[in-house]
Design a protein around this motif. Structure first.
Motif, PDB file in Angstrom:
ATOM      1  N   GLU A   6       2.081   5.966  -2.129  1.00  0.00           N
ATOM      2  CA  GLU A   6       1.803   6.896  -0.901  1.00  0.00           C
ATOM      3  C   GLU A   6       0.402   7.347  -0.938  1.00  0.00           C
ATOM      4  OE1 GLU A   6       6.013   8.959   0.378  1.00  0.00           O
ATOM      5  OE2 GLU A   6       4.932   9.718  -1.148  1.00  0.00           O
ATOM      6  N   GLN A   7      -0.224   7.737  -1.974  1.00  0.00           N
ATOM      7  CA  GLN A   7      -1.583   7.862  -2.157  1.00  0.00           C
ATOM      8  C   GLN A   7      -2.606   6.594  -1.739  1.00  0.00           C
ATOM      9  OE1 GLN A   7      -1.635   9.618  -5.822  1.00  0.00           O
ATOM     10  NE2 GLN A   7      -1.242  11.765  -5.460  1.00  0.00           N
ATOM     11  N   GLU A  47       9.574   8.524  -9.385  1.00  0.00           N
ATOM     12  CA  GLU A  47       8.764   9.106  -8.405  1.00  0.00           C
ATOM     13  C   GLU A  47       7.191   8.890  -8.339  1.00  0.00           C
ATOM     14  OE1 GLU A  47       8.365  11.288  -4.954  1.00  0.00           O
ATOM     15  OE2 GLU A  47      10.182  10.386  -5.659  1.00  0.00           O
ATOM     16  N   SER A  48       6.786   8.753  -9.728  1.00  0.00           N
ATOM     17  CA  SER A  48       5.352   8.685  -9.890  1.00  0.00           C
ATOM     18  C   SER A  48       4.976   7.510  -9.126  1.00  0.00           C
ATOM     19  CB  SER A  48       5.012   8.746 -11.510  1.00  0.00           C
ATOM     20  OG  SER A  48       5.795   7.673 -12.130  1.00  0.00           O
ATOM     21  N   ARG A  49       5.591   6.291  -9.377  1.00  0.00           N
ATOM     22  CA  ARG A  49       5.184   5.262  -8.696  1.00  0.00           C
ATOM     23  C   ARG A  49       5.257   5.267  -7.131  1.00  0.00           C
ATOM     24  NH1 ARG A  49       8.668   1.130 -12.382  1.00  0.00           N
ATOM     25  NH2 ARG A  49       7.351   1.627 -14.578  1.00  0.00           N
ATOM     26  N   LEU A  50       6.004   5.785  -6.750  1.00  0.00           N
ATOM     27  CA  LEU A  50       6.256   6.216  -5.060  1.00  0.00           C
ATOM     28  C   LEU A  50       5.045   7.297  -4.772  1.00  0.00           C
ATOM     29  CD1 LEU A  50       7.801   5.612  -2.549  1.00  0.00           C
ATOM     30  CD2 LEU A  50       9.419   7.298  -2.848  1.00  0.00           C
ATOM     31  N   THR A  51       4.847   8.065  -5.485  1.00  0.00           N
ATOM     32  CA  THR A  51       3.626   9.047  -5.052  1.00  0.00           C
ATOM     33  C   THR A  51       2.442   8.234  -5.187  1.00  0.00           C
ATOM     34  OG1 THR A  51       5.012  11.003  -5.893  1.00  0.00           O
ATOM     35  CG2 THR A  51       2.760  11.054  -5.713  1.00  0.00           C
ATOM     36  N   PHE A  52       2.153   7.670  -6.372  1.00  0.00           N
ATOM     37  CA  PHE A  52       0.857   6.789  -6.321  1.00  0.00           C
ATOM     38  C   PHE A  52       0.600   5.777  -5.146  1.00  0.00           C
ATOM     39  CE2 PHE A  52      -0.397   2.319  -7.276  1.00  0.00           C
ATOM     40  CZ  PHE A  52      -1.609   2.463  -7.666  1.00  0.00           C
ATOM     41  N   ARG A 106      13.973   8.523   0.504  1.00  0.00           N
ATOM     42  CA  ARG A 106      13.027   8.080  -0.381  1.00  0.00           C
ATOM     43  C   ARG A 106      12.632   6.454  -0.023  1.00  0.00           C
ATOM     44  NH1 ARG A 106      13.777   7.539  -5.889  1.00  0.00           N
ATOM     45  NH2 ARG A 106      11.636   7.909  -6.394  1.00  0.00           N
ATOM     46  N   THR A 119       0.811   1.835 -11.580  1.00  0.00           N
ATOM     47  CA  THR A 119      -0.114   2.701 -11.130  1.00  0.00           C
ATOM     48  C   THR A 119      -1.455   2.595 -11.743  1.00  0.00           C
ATOM     49  OG1 THR A 119       0.752   3.940 -13.213  1.00  0.00           O
ATOM     50  CG2 THR A 119       1.778   4.555 -10.972  1.00  0.00           C
ATOM     51  N   CYS A 148       4.983   2.689   3.307  1.00  0.00           N
ATOM     52  CA  CYS A 148       3.615   2.340   2.541  1.00  0.00           C
ATOM     53  C   CYS A 148       3.160   1.050   3.175  1.00  0.00           C
ATOM     54  CB  CYS A 148       3.936   2.629   1.164  1.00  0.00           C
ATOM     55  SG  CYS A 148       4.165   4.303   0.763  1.00  0.00           S
ATOM     56  N   ARG A 201      10.452   6.339   2.718  1.00  0.00           N
ATOM     57  CA  ARG A 201       8.886   6.629   2.358  1.00  0.00           C
ATOM     58  C   ARG A 201       8.304   5.505   1.729  1.00  0.00           C
ATOM     59  NH1 ARG A 201       9.812  11.057  -1.983  1.00  0.00           N
ATOM     60  NH2 ARG A 201       7.558  10.554  -2.415  1.00  0.00           N
TER      61      ARG A 201
END
Length: 200
Positions: A90-91, A83-88, A122, A194, A129, A125
């Motif tokens: 998206e940011q 999830e950390s990579r997906l959140t990154f 997911r 990331t 991107c 999402r």
């Protein structure tokens, strides 16, 4: 100055266990892909075989394995998507500084499996991107052939030396670099996507 980033998928965002396929096939007496099976896999990867045809031809080489067993073996390379990579990602998309693209050597079975394990929400999402989402079996080209990089550049009006391509396979980054694209050969296990801003 980098304006565009082209990402690979496997072992960049999605963790892989590349030897897993061979561990599974070893049970059926095939600890490695024969040259014929390797050619078959690459043909499938550029969408020139349907999944059923690919599995049928693979079973011809490994007749003591069922189609379902071969499917499990084939998909065993695919692990989790942190999830950390997906959140990154998206940011990075939200910042709007770079045009983002995906360019992956993959196949229908793998993508279907990843969509199922990630879940529709997911996966959507992730796909949202990117400005363009290029999968080898859909565009019928694969890395490291330089034509696939030229296609991405031309299709989107990208300038090579303003584009960063990230891949975990040296052969692929070398091919991109040969036509002037900036590259990051990411070392799996010691580097993470990331940290991309340190490469820009």
């Amino acid at each position: 100055m980098i304006k565009n980033i082209v990402f690979d998928f496997g072992d960049i965002f999605l963790n892989l266990d590349k030897p897993a396929v061979y561990r599974h096939l070893e049970v059926f007496g095939h600890p490695e892909l024969s040259p014929e099976m390797d050619t078959l896999a690459k043909t499938y990867e550029v969408g020139k075989l349907s999944s059923s045809d690919f599995l049928g031809k693979l079973q011809h080489h490994i007749p003591n394995a069922s189609i379902s067993e071969l499917t499990v073996a084939w998909n065993s390379i695919l692990l989790d998507f942190p999830e950390s990579r997906l959140t990154f990602l998206e940011q990075l998309k939200a910042e709007g500084t770079y045009r983002l693209f995906l360019l992956s050597n993959t196949n229908e079975l793998h993508i279907q499996h990843v969509k199922k394990t990630m879940g529709t929400k997911r996966w959507n999402r992730f796909e949202a991107c990117f400005e363009q989402f290029y999968l080898s079996h859909e565009i019928q080209m694969r890395k490291p052939n330089t034509e696939i990089f030229e296609f991405v550049l031309n299709e989107n009006g990208l300038v090579a030396d303003k584009t960063l391509f990230i891949d975990d396979t040296q052969e692929n980054t070398d091919a991109a670099a040969s036509i002037g694209i900036r590259t990051w050969h990411l070392i799996v296990g010691s580097e993470d996507v990331t940290d991309v801003k340190t490469k820009l």
